[in-house]
Motif scaffolding. Structure first.
Motif, short mmCIF file in Angstrom:
data_model
loop_
_atom_site.label_atom_id
_atom_site.label_comp_id
_atom_site.label_asym_id
_atom_site.label_seq_id
_atom_site.Cartn_x
_atom_site.Cartn_y
_atom_site.Cartn_z
N GLU A 63 0.83 -1.21 0.00
CA GLU A 63 0.00 0.00 0.00
C GLU A 63 0.86 1.25 0.00
OE1 GLU A 63 -3.08 0.31 2.90
OE2 GLU A 63 -4.03 -1.55 2.25
N ARG A 64 2.05 1.15 0.57
CA ARG A 64 2.93 2.31 0.67
C ARG A 64 3.73 2.55 -0.61
NH1 ARG A 64 0.12 2.64 4.09
NH2 ARG A 64 -0.31 4.39 2.76
N ILE A 65 4.18 1.44 -1.24
CA ILE A 65 5.02 1.55 -2.44
C ILE A 65 4.25 1.01 -3.63
CG2 ILE A 65 7.22 0.92 -3.52
CD1 ILE A 65 8.36 0.33 -0.79
N GLY A 66 4.01 1.87 -4.61
CA GLY A 66 3.28 1.44 -5.80
C GLY A 66 4.25 1.21 -6.94
N LEU A 67 4.25 0.00 -7.48
CA LEU A 67 5.16 -0.31 -8.59
C LEU A 67 4.40 -0.29 -9.92
CD1 LEU A 67 7.76 -1.38 -9.93
CD2 LEU A 67 7.07 -3.68 -9.26
N VAL A 68 4.88 0.55 -10.83
CA VAL A 68 4.35 0.55 -12.19
C VAL A 68 5.28 -0.32 -13.03
CG1 VAL A 68 3.69 1.94 -14.19
CG2 VAL A 68 3.42 2.88 -11.88
N PHE A 69 4.76 -1.46 -13.51
CA PHE A 69 5.60 -2.43 -14.21
C PHE A 69 6.12 -1.90 -15.54
CE2 PHE A 69 2.95 -5.33 -11.64
CZ PHE A 69 3.94 -6.10 -11.06
N PHE A 85 -9.45 -1.35 -8.82
CA PHE A 85 -9.12 -2.60 -8.13
C PHE A 85 -8.43 -2.36 -6.78
CE2 PHE A 85 -6.32 -6.22 -7.29
CZ PHE A 85 -7.22 -7.26 -7.31
N GLY A 86 -7.39 -1.52 -6.81
CA GLY A 86 -6.62 -1.26 -5.58
C GLY A 86 -7.47 -0.60 -4.51
N PRO A 87 -8.12 0.54 -4.84
CA PRO A 87 -8.95 1.21 -3.83
C PRO A 87 -10.06 0.30 -3.28
CG PRO A 87 -8.61 2.66 -5.71
CD PRO A 87 -7.98 1.35 -6.06
N ARG A 88 -10.66 -0.53 -4.16
CA ARG A 88 -11.71 -1.46 -3.68
C ARG A 88 -11.12 -2.44 -2.69
NH1 ARG A 88 -14.56 -2.21 -9.13
NH2 ARG A 88 -16.07 -0.51 -8.93
N LEU A 103 -11.60 8.45 -6.77
CA LEU A 103 -10.18 8.15 -6.96
C LEU A 103 -9.90 7.74 -8.41
CD1 LEU A 103 -9.38 6.24 -3.65
CD2 LEU A 103 -8.32 8.37 -4.40
N VAL A 104 -10.80 6.94 -8.98
CA VAL A 104 -10.63 6.46 -10.36
C VAL A 104 -10.65 7.66 -11.31
CG1 VAL A 104 -11.70 5.13 -12.22
CG2 VAL A 104 -11.55 4.17 -9.92
N GLU A 105 -11.66 8.51 -11.14
CA GLU A 105 -11.79 9.67 -12.02
C GLU A 105 -10.55 10.56 -11.94
OE1 GLU A 105 -15.18 12.61 -11.95
OE2 GLU A 105 -16.22 10.66 -11.98
N HIS A 106 -10.12 10.80 -10.72
CA HIS A 106 -8.98 11.68 -10.50
C HIS A 106 -7.70 11.08 -11.09
CE1 HIS A 106 -5.89 13.74 -7.99
NE2 HIS A 106 -6.59 14.76 -8.43
N ALA A 107 -7.51 9.77 -10.86
CA ALA A 107 -6.29 9.13 -11.36
C ALA A 107 -6.27 9.12 -12.89
CB ALA A 107 -6.19 7.70 -10.81
N MET A 161 -4.10 4.27 -5.79
CA MET A 161 -3.80 3.63 -4.49
C MET A 161 -3.24 4.64 -3.50
SD MET A 161 -4.16 0.25 -4.66
CE MET A 161 -2.91 -0.50 -3.63
N GLU A 162 -2.95 5.85 -3.96
CA GLU A 162 -2.37 6.90 -3.13
C GLU A 162 -1.15 6.41 -2.34
OE1 GLU A 162 -6.12 7.94 -1.07
OE2 GLU A 162 -5.92 9.84 -2.15
N PRO A 163 -0.14 5.86 -3.04
CA PRO A 163 1.03 5.36 -2.32
C PRO A 163 1.94 6.52 -1.86
CG PRO A 163 1.40 5.18 -4.66
CD PRO A 163 0.02 5.75 -4.49
#
Ligand SMILES: Nc1ncnc2c1ncn2[C@@H]1O[C@H](COP(=O)(O)OP(=O)(O)OP(=O)(O)O)[C@@H](O)[C@H]1O
Ligand SMILES: [Mg+2]
Length: 246
Positions: free
Chosen positions: A80-86, A104-107, A119-123, A156-158
């Motif tokens: 939750e703290r570290i978000g990895l973009v593959f 998916f993550g926020p749910r 969150l989805v809209e904003h992201a 996910m707001e990491p």
């Protein structure tokens, strides 16, 4: 955003086939730093980011995130703290629509649907994909997929963004937009890339990996102007610093 220092101490890693990939790797990343990780193909950059979020486990050594050691038990908290973009967006997008992927993550965090939608809209808006919620990932271009995978992590707001080759396969305008976006973040950022011009723009500090060892670590404007060092790592100067043929 919490204050998290990342400490990696004497990490050793080999894949199951036994080849040593990372050797005695130690580094400290302070909260809010923007750090480039560069190195030739196969140097171990993606492996390092995957170790950081516990997708791989080291043979020895320790990773601390804040005061928490990375262990199977602390993994959910650390992810939750570290978000990895593959590196490959197809590893990130696996649901029927982009909106579901980003939600998916926020749910999973148990947030209510109204908050998830926000969150989805904003992201999606922050990566210029507003309104594309209902599109399946296979109907997006390579660059749009890359942006969508970044959105799944932003939602996910990491505290820490770990980005594996964020500008690969982007056209010049999309690349510029990602650079502007990354510059705006206050998050701790770890960015691997062969796009050294982008690293120069986004990262104050650069770490050079060669065959799984750190061979240099310092201010980007020293590391990325050191032609000898870059050559030793199998790299070249950023394009903007290369001598012009005429
Ligand atoms: N699942 C795996 N099993 C065995 N070896 C692997 C596996 N994944 C990667 N490797 C090997 O580990 C080494 C490091 O790979 P890694 O993907 O970390 O490199 P990289 O620095 O990210 O390279 P690139 O610039 O091409 O993305 C490579 O030699 C690669 O072949
Ligand atoms: Mg890689």
């Amino acid at each position: 955003m919490s204050h998290l220092k990342i400490e990696i101490d004497q990490l050793h890693f080999a894949y199951p086939n036994g080849r040593q990939i990372l050797t005695d790797l130690s580094l400290v990343i302070e909260q809010g730093e923007s750090v480039g990780i560069i190195g030739a193909n196969g140097a171990g950059k993606s492996t390092l980011l995957q170790l950081l979020v516990g997708l791989l486990l080291p043979q020895s050594g320790r990773i601390m995130v804040g005061h928490t050691p990375l262990t199977p038990k602390t993994l959910p908290w650390i992810r939750e703290r570290i978000g990895l973009v593959f590196q490959d967006p197809d590893d990130q997008l696996f649901l029927p629509t982009i909106g579901e992927d980003v939600a998916f993550g926020p749910r999973n965090r148990g947030l209510d649907e109204a908050t998830v939608s926000q969150l989805v809209e904003h992201a999606l808006a922050s990566v210029n994909l507003a309104g594309l919620q209902d599109r399946p990932p296979y109907q997006l271009s390579g660059g749009e997929k890359k942006a969508a995978s970044l959105a799944t992590i932003l939602a996910m707001e990491p505290d820490v963004l770990a980005l594996d080759e964020p500008t690969a396969s982007l056209d010049p305008r999309a690349r510029r937009e990602v650079i502007e976006l990354l510059k705006q973040f206050k998050h701790t950022r770890l960015v691997t890339s062969h796009d050294l011009d982008m690293i120069l723009d986004v990262c104050d500090r650069t770490i050079v990996l060669q065959a799984g060892r750190i061979i240099a670590d310092g201010p980007s404007n020293s590391i990325l102007t050191d032609e000898k060092l870059l050559q030793a790592a199998g790299l070249e100067l950023p394009l903007r610093l290369q001598p012009r043929p005429f």
